[in-house]
Design an enzyme around this catalytic site. Structure first.
Site, short mmCIF file in Angstrom:
data_model
loop_
_atom_site.label_atom_id
_atom_site.label_comp_id
_atom_site.label_asym_id
_atom_site.label_seq_id
_atom_site.Cartn_x
_atom_site.Cartn_y
_atom_site.Cartn_z
N CYS A 1 0.82 -1.23 0.00
CA CYS A 1 0.00 0.00 0.00
C CYS A 1 0.85 1.28 0.00
CB CYS A 1 -1.00 -0.01 1.15
SG CYS A 1 -0.30 0.10 2.82
N HIS B 1 -2.94 1.25 6.84
CA HIS B 1 -3.12 1.15 5.39
C HIS B 1 -3.25 2.56 4.81
CE1 HIS B 1 -4.15 -0.83 1.66
NE2 HIS B 1 -5.28 -0.14 1.55
N HIS C 1 -5.59 1.75 -4.45
CA HIS C 1 -4.69 1.19 -3.44
C HIS C 1 -4.25 -0.21 -3.83
CE1 HIS C 1 -7.77 -1.27 -0.91
NE2 HIS C 1 -8.29 -1.03 -2.09
#
Length: 157
Positions: free
Chosen positions: A71, A121, A133
């Site tokens: 990520c 994240h 993402h």
């Protein structure tokens, strides 16, 4: 054979990938999360375009491109291509951004997912409640709706 007769056959032989390349270079590619030519000037919009261009790239923990990403590796890579430097991890990136409210978010801002004070994240806001993402092992870079209210937003200066 006239020149105008050759053009369609050249495009047919060029194939879809070349047509997409031509469209992207021409600035007319229309896809969710892509900005138009007039909006493409800012680093945030450029980073958003870079992230979107990596659609389908596989997730790999610790990877930051050009063909595999985790990520924060995706956000690092996208902003680097846009001329901005970010630290490596999602938490470090959160600490480096200007924190903004959900009502102030714009396409190209970073979206940080957290549990309590722990950022776990990050993705790039694409508008309409969606992010680009690299989700997790076994998945690929993709556009997805934000699935929780436990998010913070940050703007790269």
């Amino acid at each position: 054979m006239t020149t105008h007769n050759r053009v369609p056959s050249l495009m047919a032989r060029a194939g879809t990938a070349s047509a997409l390349t031509i469209a992207a270079v021409g600035g007319s590619l229309v896809a969710p999360g892509f900005a138009g030519e007039a909006q493409a000037a800012t680093p945030a919009k450029k980073a958003l375009q870079v992230a979107a261009s990596k659609k389908g790239s596989p997730y790999k923990w610790g990877a930051s491109g050009p063909s595999r990403f985790d990520c924060s590796g995706l956000t690092l890579y996208a902003f680097k291509k846009a001329g901005k430097k970010l630290p490596r991890t999602a938490a470090q990136q959160y600490n480096k951004t200007k924190h903004i409210s959900a009502s102030s978010r714009k396409a190209g801002d970073l979206v940080f997912f957290h549990s309590g004070s722990n950022v776990y994240h990050v993705g790039i806001y694409a508008g309409k409640g969606r992010i680009w993402h690299s989700p997790k092992t076994g998945d690929v870079v993709r556009l997805q709706k934000i699935w929780t209210k436990s998010v913070w937003y940050g703007r790269v200066a």
